[in-house]
Write a protein that holds these residues in place. Sequence first.
Motif, short mmCIF file in Angstrom:
data_model
loop_
_atom_site.label_atom_id
_atom_site.label_comp_id
_atom_site.label_asym_id
_atom_site.label_seq_id
_atom_site.Cartn_x
_atom_site.Cartn_y
_atom_site.Cartn_z
N ILE A 805 11.56 -5.27 -21.83
CA ILE A 805 12.54 -6.18 -21.52
C ILE A 805 13.94 -5.26 -21.19
CG2 ILE A 805 14.25 -7.86 -22.23
CD1 ILE A 805 11.93 -8.95 -24.14
N GLY A 806 14.58 -5.53 -20.19
CA GLY A 806 15.65 -5.01 -19.60
C GLY A 806 15.59 -3.55 -19.15
N LEU A 807 14.50 -3.07 -18.51
CA LEU A 807 14.04 -2.17 -17.84
C LEU A 807 13.93 -2.51 -16.35
CD1 LEU A 807 13.61 0.86 -17.67
CD2 LEU A 807 11.40 0.43 -18.01
N ASN A 808 14.75 -2.33 -15.74
CA ASN A 808 14.77 -2.90 -13.88
C ASN A 808 14.49 -1.56 -13.20
OD1 ASN A 808 15.47 -5.41 -14.73
ND2 ASN A 808 17.70 -4.90 -14.66
N TYR A 809 13.11 -1.25 -13.24
CA TYR A 809 12.86 0.04 -12.58
C TYR A 809 11.35 -0.10 -12.07
CZ TYR A 809 11.96 4.88 -11.61
OH TYR A 809 11.75 6.09 -10.90
N THR A 810 11.17 -0.59 -10.66
CA THR A 810 9.88 -0.72 -10.10
C THR A 810 9.23 0.40 -9.79
OG1 THR A 810 11.15 -0.23 -7.90
CG2 THR A 810 10.80 -2.64 -8.67
N THR A 811 7.95 0.52 -10.10
CA THR A 811 7.25 1.56 -10.26
C THR A 811 6.12 1.72 -9.22
OG1 THR A 811 5.60 0.81 -11.91
CG2 THR A 811 7.61 2.24 -12.62
N ASN A 812 5.71 2.84 -8.56
CA ASN A 812 4.40 2.81 -7.76
C ASN A 812 3.50 3.54 -8.65
OD1 ASN A 812 5.81 2.02 -5.51
ND2 ASN A 812 6.66 4.15 -4.89
N ASN A 813 2.12 3.27 -8.48
CA ASN A 813 1.06 3.72 -9.03
C ASN A 813 0.02 4.25 -8.19
OD1 ASN A 813 -1.11 4.27 -10.93
ND2 ASN A 813 -1.29 1.98 -11.69
N GLY A 814 0.04 5.68 -8.55
CA GLY A 814 -1.15 6.51 -7.58
C GLY A 814 -2.44 5.88 -7.58
N PHE A 815 -2.93 5.47 -8.88
CA PHE A 815 -4.39 4.98 -9.06
C PHE A 815 -4.71 3.90 -7.85
CE2 PHE A 815 -4.08 8.01 -12.22
CZ PHE A 815 -5.55 8.39 -12.67
N THR A 816 -3.66 3.20 -7.67
CA THR A 816 -4.17 1.77 -6.70
C THR A 816 -4.76 2.32 -5.45
OG1 THR A 816 -1.78 1.73 -6.15
CG2 THR A 816 -2.31 0.47 -8.03
N GLY A 817 -4.34 3.63 -4.93
CA GLY A 817 -4.51 4.12 -3.72
C GLY A 817 -5.98 4.88 -3.86
N ILE A 818 -6.61 4.87 -5.11
CA ILE A 818 -7.83 5.85 -5.11
C ILE A 818 -9.00 4.88 -4.66
CG2 ILE A 818 -9.38 6.91 -6.68
CD1 ILE A 818 -6.98 7.48 -8.41
N GLY A 819 -9.59 5.43 -3.65
CA GLY A 819 -10.94 4.60 -2.97
C GLY A 819 -12.15 4.97 -3.84
N THR A 820 -13.31 4.36 -3.46
CA THR A 820 -14.51 4.42 -4.15
C THR A 820 -14.99 6.04 -4.24
OG1 THR A 820 -14.96 2.25 -3.40
CG2 THR A 820 -16.75 3.42 -4.25
N ASP A 821 -15.06 6.69 -3.44
CA ASP A 821 -15.33 7.92 -3.20
C ASP A 821 -14.65 8.89 -4.24
OD1 ASP A 821 -17.19 7.30 -1.48
OD2 ASP A 821 -16.26 7.72 0.34
N GLN A 822 -13.24 8.66 -4.24
CA GLN A 822 -12.52 9.33 -5.07
C GLN A 822 -12.59 9.09 -6.42
OE1 GLN A 822 -11.31 7.84 -2.31
NE2 GLN A 822 -10.77 9.57 -1.08
N LEU A 823 -12.79 7.56 -6.99
CA LEU A 823 -13.08 7.17 -8.18
C LEU A 823 -14.37 7.92 -8.63
CD1 LEU A 823 -12.31 3.36 -8.11
CD2 LEU A 823 -11.12 5.10 -9.38
N ILE A 824 -15.42 8.06 -8.08
CA ILE A 824 -16.64 8.53 -8.53
C ILE A 824 -16.36 10.35 -8.65
CG2 ILE A 824 -19.00 9.34 -7.63
CD1 ILE A 824 -19.16 6.83 -6.03
N LYS A 825 -15.64 10.68 -7.97
CA LYS A 825 -15.29 12.37 -8.21
C LYS A 825 -14.24 12.36 -9.37
CE LYS A 825 -13.98 16.28 -5.35
NZ LYS A 825 -13.55 16.84 -3.89
N LEU A 826 -13.32 11.42 -9.63
CA LEU A 826 -12.48 11.39 -10.69
C LEU A 826 -13.13 11.40 -11.88
CD1 LEU A 826 -9.59 11.63 -11.66
CD2 LEU A 826 -9.29 9.13 -11.25
#
Length: 887
Positions: A805-826
Amino acid sequence: MDIRGRKMKKPPACVQCRKRKIGCDRVKPICGNCMKHNKMDCFYPDVPGQYVPSSSSSSSTRQVANGPFLNSYYASSRRVSKETAALLQKNPELASLEQIREYNTRLQLLNAQNQLSNRSSAANATLNQQHTQYIPKSVPSLESKPVTSANESSTPLNWVQGPAIFHMLTSPYTQDEIINHEMNFLKGRLLELQEITGKKITGVNLDIKPDSTARTLSSQFNRGQEEFLTIKKRKFSEDEIADGEGKLTTNNERRPSLNEFKDLDPQFLDTNKVFNVFNSAILQDDKNKLWLLPKNSNKSSIFQIQYLIERDPFLFKFFNELNSLIEKQFNGSLQYLLTNHNSDEHNSSISQILRFPSQSITQNLITKYLSTVTETNSILPILKPKRLLPIIEQLFPSNTINKPNSSEYETIFQIFSMTNDQLINLGFITLCLLILFESLNSTVLIPLREDGHLQLFNLLFNYLPSLKSNLTTLRFEIEKRSMCDIDTLRFISLWKYYQFVMATSSSSSVVIDYDEDMHMACLLSLNHETQNQSHILIWNFIFKNYCWRHLFLGQLPLLMSEPFTNSTPIIDPLLNNDFELIDFEVNLMKYLQSKDQQLSIEKIMQLIKLLRSKNVEVSQGCLTTSSIINNIMDSLIYRNSMLYLNFYLLLQFEKLKNYAKFNEILEEFLELSRETLFFVFSNLANIKFAGHEFTFINKSITVLQTLVLMLLALYQRSFESFKETAAEKEDSIDQTDSVHSNNDNKRIKNKNVIHLIINKISMLLKDYTKNCKKQNKLIENLIIKIKMISYYIKNLEESKVSPVIGLNYTTNNGFTGIGTDQLIKLNHELNKISESLIKTDFYEQRNNSTLSNGVMGTAAPVDSDASLDTFGLTMENFSEIFEAIRS
């Protein structure tokens, strides 16, 4: 022929070779012998057989500041013959030619000196040369003498003979402002030339408009001369312009911003190429700062966890949750803890008594130190424990008394009755005993099976509070007596080393580094010592440790960041091995800490690659045991820097939504994490380092703590991306359900493996502490932190963590841009890290058998809802956990 008409067979030898009576190759500006022996005061007499007169006391003072090489030049430049003086009196115009000659001579010296390859003194003299302010006055009567020029106008000039002034100007302006002023000056000169010659340049328009997107000046060509300002208007606009109402407006209000000039560099046209993570703190106002974390005393410490938390919204969320939890449910316990801590600090006083074990026991402990820390002569060359044995025999007998209610004896000293030398000797004895305890306690490879050795260690442990009190008292007494000599410096430098390797920061002991050793060494001019080898060794030791403790925190070693502040050669082989790595890291900190330029992402990535190659090169050059042990600290500083820099790049690309680069850096970060974990635990189990673990164990645990929190931040990102994809799955059509399910399974595996890695680190640390003689507080605090992280993760998985509560800070998440191939490698990389620590089957067997036996023994079981809601915090263990959080 020489200047006096005498025949010369050979050019004169340099003064140094004449004094030493050896052959000189007569190479200028520095002969081969002087270059070989690192003597930068090589100079030649004007006349063969005649020595340059010795300089005065003022010149000897300048020699410390500017170096012996420049001193010889000044000595020769002050010799002005009577004939020259008489000639200048009759023809004062020739004085200008003399000045030109001095400029030319200085330029030759600068050019010659820049070609020297010796890094210790030649470069220092060059830079110091720019700071000299001395101008010898050879003809005082020529000062302010009018000179008649060709147009018969006289101008009073100051005819002072001697070298021209070279001063390194420090400007209050930034690089942008300097370029801006220079552009205004050039445009003004162009307008003046147009007016004088009457010719108009019709192809160039130097005005830069605010909405201009041109990359170069050539793209702004047009023939509109009406946009040029007049000369008079331009001159006024450089300072200030009065508007019609009489108000003064600055030039910056009328012309484009300074960034427009920076945009001329194509590197900064694209904001995606600018590294600005350091400028983007989550919370700027002090009232919303995280009070739970210890205050960052140095805001320039970019490799500290507090600095990272303020820039990573996911880590910030974790600690902000703890803040809110403690304020709501444990405020009473918090206030009680803070009150007791403040009262303890207020009641603490400096003791006037020094307590030591008896003479025989102290001598036995020093002997034990010699057999345990076998590389002490190389690693700690300023301690010299063998010299302490006869000192103990002289000081202790008359002060030994029987301890009350015990059969043991102890030695007591009254501080006011001690001389300065005795204080220093007792200080070395105190530090030697403290280092011995840390050496025996931090190793699991030296068992104390014999009754005598174990009894000796237990006695040393019992005296630990007294020895730490002795150290505090001695430091206070030395400061009160204003002692400043070489022996005092040796003690101070050893104390700073002990403080660095043993530092365990917590809320109860916030240590501020005042660099006492470096300031005292510079006061004694050891940074320009070239003769006394023992003093040079002291300086080498101080220089190395000064750079170490600042580079580990991501600070710039400011006192040694410029070459002219150090002209002492390197004779310590350990420093000689890692000097290039230290020097490169200092230059890296210069770039990262620069405030007058934008940081480039590409350049930082290039510097990371260079840093990696430098570390490999230096590590391969370490062949002896002492050099390998010494290199462990270099490697820890390197790995700590690489972890932070790679994570900052992750934050940068995440902010820019450049997910391709985010994935690339993430792979490098995971590989670095795996190497770091293996490096830390393998060093603690290496028989070669037995007894020397104290030199690197605490810094190793600090690196592990940083890595654990970074892995927590990755887990939070993976968990949030899993929640987002789950929400998308509910809104998706049936044809994509199989794709979503496949990705969800991989995301679940990734976050679970990250959690597993964190728990395996805790298990390895527990196994290590079981074999230690006594408790290591830093390791215990890290285990408690990992336990709390496990509670927090379980809360996340059960969706019991409420939004902040009270934290007005929008964040990006780098994990949302990870595709299937990158997920397997990760997932493959994470499993590699996990299996390299402990085999998963073995871990699960042990974990099931010891699930309820954790460090937080007073906490509720893991499956307790009350414990989960409070992340394992209870009234009983609040004090222990609070100290662990702030460590």
